[in-house]
Design a protein around this motif. Sequence first.
Motif, mmCIF file in Angstrom:
data_model
loop_
_atom_site.group_PDB
_atom_site.id
_atom_site.type_symbol
_atom_site.label_atom_id
_atom_site.label_comp_id
_atom_site.label_asym_id
_atom_site.label_seq_id
_atom_site.Cartn_x
_atom_site.Cartn_y
_atom_site.Cartn_z
ATOM 1 N N ARG A 105 0.816 -1.207 0.000
ATOM 2 C CA ARG A 105 0.000 0.000 0.000
ATOM 3 C C ARG A 105 0.857 1.268 0.000
ATOM 4 O O ARG A 105 0.490 2.274 -0.595
ATOM 5 N N TYR A 106 1.991 1.231 0.693
ATOM 6 C CA TYR A 106 2.764 2.458 0.915
ATOM 7 C C TYR A 106 4.162 2.473 0.300
ATOM 8 O O TYR A 106 4.848 3.481 0.382
ATOM 9 N N LYS A 107 4.598 1.396 -0.334
ATOM 10 C CA LYS A 107 5.991 1.344 -0.808
ATOM 11 C C LYS A 107 6.298 2.374 -1.898
ATOM 12 O O LYS A 107 7.387 2.944 -1.907
ATOM 13 N N GLY A 108 5.372 2.636 -2.789
ATOM 14 C CA GLY A 108 5.619 3.612 -3.852
ATOM 15 C C GLY A 108 5.803 5.013 -3.313
ATOM 16 O O GLY A 108 6.745 5.725 -3.678
ATOM 17 N N ARG A 109 4.906 5.411 -2.439
ATOM 18 C CA ARG A 109 5.007 6.749 -1.850
ATOM 19 C C ARG A 109 6.248 6.850 -0.974
ATOM 20 O O ARG A 109 6.913 7.879 -0.931
ATOM 21 N N ALA A 110 6.552 5.756 -0.254
ATOM 22 C CA ALA A 110 7.737 5.748 0.607
ATOM 23 C C ALA A 110 8.998 5.937 -0.234
ATOM 24 O O ALA A 110 9.901 6.692 0.137
ATOM 25 N N PHE A 111 9.057 5.254 -1.375
ATOM 26 C CA PHE A 111 10.231 5.383 -2.236
ATOM 27 C C PHE A 111 10.370 6.813 -2.744
ATOM 28 O O PHE A 111 11.474 7.380 -2.765
ATOM 29 N N ALA A 112 9.280 7.432 -3.161
ATOM 30 C CA ALA A 112 9.330 8.808 -3.669
ATOM 31 C C ALA A 112 9.862 9.760 -2.602
ATOM 32 O O ALA A 112 10.691 10.629 -2.887
#
Length: 196
Positions: free
Chosen positions: A32-39
């Motif tokens: 759920r949060y890995k994409g936003r976390a990476f950004a």
Amino acid sequence: MNEREKGGVPDDALIRMTLAGDDGAFGELVERYKGRAFAVAVGIVGDGDDALDVVQDSFIKAYYKLKEFRFGSNFYTWFYRLLVNQAIDRWRKSARSAEVPFDESWLAEDSSPPDGFAYPRTPENLARDRELGDALQRAVDALPEYHRAVIVLREVDGMAYDEIAKVLGCSVGTVMSRLHYARGKLRETLKSHREG
């Protein structure tokens, strides 16, 4: 397909399931949060490989600290506080300040411009965008760490001021002040770039 498979399970329920021994539930939080976390991480540390390490380390830390999570709070805010601290620590320890390469997929045809805005994808425009992207990344890299964190959380992740304040452990006024400073520095740098 049950509600969990559809992704409709609230974060709190996934946390309770994880605490009860269902590691798959935590995997859903990661997804759920890995994409936003990476950004956010790449915006702070400035390097994709380091950002991946930061994200992985942050999720591992979150998993082991999950028993400290206070229900009624927002998992997203709690997790991003861990993430930002981890990213700032990584950035401080890094002897280099790597740049994030400009990704031409940002200019892909499927990323449509705002209504009424015509922007031909000519080689000249792509080169100008690449130069501007590089200048912007250098400007972000040059910001002090907490100004860099606040600009990334606001402009890259789109967090609200109160969420940023919770993540960084400061007041909303401090967030606004840091954001004002960071935006001013970025404007100065980009103005110099345009004039040069």
